[in-house]
Design a protein around this motif. Structure first.
Motif, PDB file in Angstrom:
ATOM      1  N   LEU C 173       0.591  -1.277  -0.091  1.00 32.04           N
ATOM      2  CA  LEU C 173       0.003   0.046  -0.055  1.00 32.04           C
ATOM      3  C   LEU C 173       0.787   1.201   0.033  1.00 32.04           C
ATOM      4  O   LEU C 173       0.617   2.228  -0.632  1.00 32.04           O
ATOM      5  N   THR C 189      -6.531   6.700  -2.587  1.00 34.28           N
ATOM      6  CA  THR C 189      -7.056   5.351  -2.311  1.00 34.28           C
ATOM      7  C   THR C 189      -6.111   4.681  -1.376  1.00 34.28           C
ATOM      8  O   THR C 189      -6.393   4.011  -0.287  1.00 34.28           O
ATOM      9  N   PRO C 190      -4.998   4.210  -1.995  1.00 31.86           N
ATOM     10  CA  PRO C 190      -3.945   3.479  -1.457  1.00 31.86           C
ATOM     11  C   PRO C 190      -3.403   4.317   0.063  1.00 31.86           C
ATOM     12  O   PRO C 190      -3.416   3.538   0.974  1.00 31.86           O
ATOM     13  N   LEU C 193      -6.036   3.717   2.749  1.00 31.87           N
ATOM     14  CA  LEU C 193      -6.093   2.018   3.121  1.00 31.87           C
ATOM     15  C   LEU C 193      -4.806   2.115   4.113  1.00 31.87           C
ATOM     16  O   LEU C 193      -4.703   1.320   4.847  1.00 31.87           O
TER      17      LEU C 193
END
Lengths: 243, 55, 218
Positions: C173, C189-190, C193
């Motif tokens: 990630l 997004t990563p 996360l």
């Protein structure tokens, strides 16, 4: 009578001793039947040629590699909650067999990938997940080996199995996020009840899967029995030294 | 009675050979360790039993 | 807990050994990479993010076996366990010190070393952010691994083997976020996360680490 009665070491030795010949027979018999059937008596696939025959090794070993990890997780959980010694020893016994299954799945996958995908290895989500699974197994076994006090080792490896399982799930999703993949979908989708494999291939595959399952069970039980005996042996030797 | 494996004969046979070898290794290792532990335990039990009688 | 944190921080800064070692290792990895990969600016730009993340991860890994080892050897750890302070707090404090002496410093250092690897101009912010959000997870996972292996002689090798698969999601990630940022793509997004992973690790792993310590100290 409660189900936990079967986990008492003496009862465990008793019923496994009686059941083992049958489980060994089923394991070896079904594995040989499935593999001979698959190797000698099934036709070639239209696209894959004879390499389709590798499926009879690849799918069952991959299945048992994952189920073996799951067994380790459940057995470790039972040890942490109910402190059944046999449970911890079953978890210990399952690890090397699961590692072997993982290695078989990786090796057959690589041999299949070479002619089909043109490479031994790709960093595909499924392959990568299996490599990580292989590392988990190795770490788990190494931790067992390096702690001499068995109860202490059982506790530490159980904690590792708990945390490791969470991270195994995380890895699976992270890896999918990271790369989409070449690997085909599952061959035997249980949930939908459909099959992407024709009956000609499926029946020997199912036989082979059953064979690997019983083989795994037989090996786990034999190893767990050896661990139970090794413990008893340790107690006797300590008693001799004290006398 | 080799089956007709076409041009992938080497790959398929190698996959079977490698897998069976790995299976054979784990089975042999498991069975031999189980036998050794059992023999050692029986010997130790016998010694313990004898001492109990001497006492 | 604050006292433990202060004491460990002071020890780390004064003795210098563990503190400098991780940083030096990170520096060495980054400086040596161009000699191994070749001086081509384009090639270096491709691998820059990956090398910086791998360097940070290995630097964190290298300093892990010192997290509990000294306190275990001289009995301080047992004293801490008896002091009434929850072991979870001890684990948390140890992880925090490890992060301050490796993760935080690496985060500051990484963009500077990015220059050496010809990091893409847009990549500095994402790299810094991803390291800032990802290194806490590395420290906590590592502290958990260290707690598992405190009682084991020569546990260093074992520790690396145990921690290696646990580091995979964080690395994926973190490096993904930085790589997307360097390529000029959206990297939220990563990054989100990754933040979730770090927060989850902060919330859960002190308990697992304390459980392991309790077992070893029993």
């Amino acid at each position: 009578m409660s189900i936990w009665e079967y986990a008492n070491p003496r009862a465990f030795m008793g019923w496994t001793g009686k059941a083992l010949p049958l489980i060994w027979g089923l394991g070896i018999g079904l594995t040989v039947l499935g593999l001979v059937w698959g190797y000698f008596f099934t036709g070639d696939d239209f696209r894959m040629g004879s390499t389709v025959k590798i499926i009879y090794l690849h799918v069952p070993s991959a299945l048992m590699a994952i189920n073996g990890y799951f067994l380790m997780f459940v057995a470790s959980l039972i040890w942490l909650i109910r402190r059944h010694h046999v449970s911890a020893l079953v978890a210990k016994a399952a690890a090397p067999i699961g590692l072997t299954m993982t290695l078989i799945a990786l090796a057959t996958g690589a041999i299949w990938g070479q002619p089909m995908w043109g490479t031994w290895w790709v960093w595909d989500p499924r392959l990568t997940s299996f490599l990580i699974l292989c590392l988990f197994y190795m770490g788990y076994i190494a931790l067992w080996e390096s702690v001499s006090d068995q109860d202490l080792a059982a506790d530490l490896t159980s904690i590792l199995a708990m945390v490791g399982s969470v991270f195994a799930v995380l890895s699976r999703y992270a890896v999918q996020f990271w790369n989409q993949g070449l690997h085909q979908g599952t061959s035997v989708p249980v949930v939908t009840g459909e099959r992407s494999v024709d009956d000609i291939y499926f029946i020997p595959l199912a036989v082979s899967m059953a064979g690997f399952f019983f083989l795994f069970l037989a090996l786990t039980l034999v190893r767990a029995r050896a661990e139970v005996r090794a413990r008893r042996l340790g107690v006797l030797i300590r008693r001799e030294q004290m006398a | 009675m080799m089956p007709e494996l076409g041009k992938y004969a080497v790959e398929v046979t190698a996959a079977y050979a490698v897998s069976l070898l790995l299976l054979a290794v784990i089975i042999l290792w498991t069975v031999m360790r189980a036998r050794r532990v059992k023999a050692e335990l029986d010997a130790a039990e016998a010694r313990a039993g004898k001492e109990a009688m001497d006492a | 807990m604050i006292a433990v944190l202060r004491r460990d921080l002071a020890l780390a800064l004064r003795s210098g050994g563990g503190f400098g070692l991780g940083l030096a290792f990170f520096f060495v990895v980054v400086v040596l990479t161009p000699f191994a990969v070749g001086p081509d600016q384009g090639k270096l730009q491709i691998v820059a993010v990956g090398i910086l993340w791998i360097g940070a991860l290995l630097a964190a890994l290298l300093t892990l076996d010192r997290v509990f080892a000294l306190d275990w050897e001289d009995g301080t750890l047992e004293q801490l366990a008896l002091s009434g302070l929850p072991l979870e707090s001890v684990v948390m404090a140890k992880a925090a010190v490890h992060w301050i002496t490796t993760g935080a410093v690496l985060t500051v250092l990484a963009p500077a070393l990015g220059v050496l690897l010809n990091l893409a101009p847009g990549g500095y912010w994402p790299l810094g952010l991803s390291l800032l959000l990802g290194t806490p997870a590395l420290s906590l996972i590592g502290t958990f691994g260290a707690a598992l292996t405190v009682g084991i002689k020569r546990g260093g090798l074992l520790l690396s083997l145990l921690v290696l698969p646990l580091y995979v999601p964080t690395l994926i990630l973190g490096a993904e976020a930085a790589r997307r940022g360097a390529a000029g793509l959206a990297y939220e997004t990563p990054l989100i996360l990754l933040a979730a992973l770090s927060l989850g690790a902060i919330a859960a792993l002190p308990f697992a680490g304390a459980a392991a310590l309790k077992v070893t100290l029993r």
